[in-house]
Design a protein around this motif. Sequence first.
Motif, PDB file in Angstrom:
ATOM      1  N   ALA A 106      -7.275  -0.011  -4.404  1.00 13.68           N
ATOM      2  CA  ALA A 106      -6.607   0.671  -3.296  1.00 13.68           C
ATOM      3  C   ALA A 106      -7.608   1.462  -2.458  1.00 13.68           C
ATOM      4  CB  ALA A 106      -5.509   1.583  -3.833  1.00 13.68           C
ATOM      5  N   GLY A 112      -1.577   4.990  -1.683  1.00 11.18           N
ATOM      6  CA  GLY A 112      -2.236   3.799  -1.163  1.00 11.18           C
ATOM      7  C   GLY A 112      -2.308   3.719   0.339  1.00 11.18           C
ATOM      8  N   ARG A 165       0.811  -1.210   0.000  1.00 11.73           N
ATOM      9  CA  ARG A 165       0.000   0.000   0.000  1.00 11.73           C
ATOM     10  C   ARG A 165       0.843   1.259   0.000  1.00 11.73           C
ATOM     11  NH1 ARG A 165      -5.238  -0.532   1.890  1.00 11.73           N
ATOM     12  NH2 ARG A 165      -5.072   1.503   2.906  1.00 11.73           N
TER      13      ARG A 165
END
Length: 635
Positions: free
Chosen positions: A67, A121, A42
């Motif tokens: 995401a 993210g 992420r």
Amino acid sequence: MSKAFASASVTSLVLLCFCFFSAAGIRSLDPQQAEHQPVTNRRRPFALVEPVESHTKLSVSEEGLEALRSIPGPVVPVVVIGPYRSGKSFLLNQLLGVGCTEGFGVGHTRSTQTKGVWVWGEPQKLPLADKTLPEFGGQEASIVYLDTEGFESTGKADAYDDRIFALSTLISAVLVYNLPETVRESDIQKLSFAVELAEGFYADVQGGGGSSPVEPGNMLWLIQRDFLEGKTVQDMVSEALLPVANPYEDQDIAQVNKIRQSLRLVARNSTAFGLHQPHMERTKLCELGDDQLDRQYVQQRSSLRELVKQLAKPKRVNGKVMTGPALAELVSQMVTALNARDIPTAGSILEHFNKELVYRVRDSYIAQLESLALPVSDAALAAHHETASAAARKQFQAEKFGNDLTTGLGSLQDMLQASLDKEFLGRQTANTLESNKRCEKAETQCEDSLEKEQLVRLPSTGRFEDHFSHCQAAFDLVCIGPAHTGQNERLQKAWKREHTRFKHDYNDKLYNGLVLLLLVDILMFRFVIKFSILEFVGWIVFLFLQVYPKLYLNGGSMYEAQWWIILVRVWEILVYNPVLDLEKWWQILTPVALVAYVAWKLWVRCIRPRWRRRQDKRLMLHTKQGNSDSRDLSV
């Protein structure tokens, strides 16, 4: 004029977005709609929206949507917008506290680095108070940073920038307007798009129509490389949003003030912040640590991070707080909406302006064409049309914008000419109708007057022909336009018909009038005046008129005899001549003649005998007196 074009583009886009969401509504943004694969790494940017190959429309990236879907709880989208090469990506990396290699891509060339919209993210956490969002009590909101492609770069359509701007406005809770050095009029014009959109959504709330579909967020004016002295950044932005004085009612200034009027919401929700230049060598910013950056910049950066958190509030749609999956769904819907219809570009606005110009020029042509009172001759109307159409074409050439390659001026000129020709045809029809109306009225009046002339007591061919001549002159004076020829032919036919009828009745009227006059002569000279010779003459002529016409048993007519023709000429001289028209004077002359006759009769029968008797008495007295005097002398 470019200001007006930008404003028109902004307003059109506002209406597009507002109509889509107001009419159709935003579909349910339930985070439990579908199952998605989790995002593993992420801590990196994800492409959320990418340009299509033509660089005019947008396409969503499934990786970026995933995401967003993976973010639980309320989300606070922080979107940075602004011109290309203005340092948006570097700013976001500074807010996130990550380097250029790990964070958003930063370029140091003259080409734009970021394409479309990118999302970081790993969101930053923002504690939530129970009083603010009781339904999410004890949870944290997620600040999601999004980077956008810069405006006004080369090689792409203006509609593409408009779509990026629209998407950024609708999905943001904090909209960071990143501007280099100062605020320009073009920046305000672009921003008016977001304000118009917010006011459109607020319209239902103000009108009692329920909650707005998208709740507008906060606006942060971020002035990069703030080295100018004098006013503070906040004062500069506040003054830039104030109306401009327009004492002379200039249309361009009025348009500028319309934009500022639309920025009322921004003036209330705006915050301005200035950042010093981090370092003189901007191409090496990614290689420098905080200790090498400008000290004031470092301090301002920390303040900016805190300011963003203060402005951050969870995004709301339809009165509900948005979550990560809901935000992903909103992005998908918005991209679909923006791609569904064309966004006006500068070229399309020029074409719209020129098309509106065609209508204005046509209206001017109509006004000039209608200034010529109808009816008129075809030649006069055509000449007026040529003058008015030439003025219309000249006005179009003087006020048009663009060229034929970019704005289709050739087709608009054809459209203008076709419009002018259509209006001219309509004016010709109106001229024909008005001409028919007036000419028919004039022709009818002539026919009626000719029919009245048939009924006169003392007919005269000269009077009848002169009357028609005057009627023809009046007809030519009144009857103007295309109907003149046809109505004049109709009038000539009526003249021939009435003239033939007049000639036939004329001789009969003279014959009957002559017979009646002879009867009056016989009675008058027998019983009134007692003139035997004239009475005898009257009988002779009367008998002649009764017998002579019967001699034409094998054809021919008495009216063709030479003596009759001479009689008609004498009649014409007596009845109608330049000095006297007996038809107008007989009603006066007849009583005068009767009075004269009575006076003559009184003279003959009463006055003259008495006068003679008096004269005789005087003569007798004079004679007697003379005789008496003679006797006296003799004595």
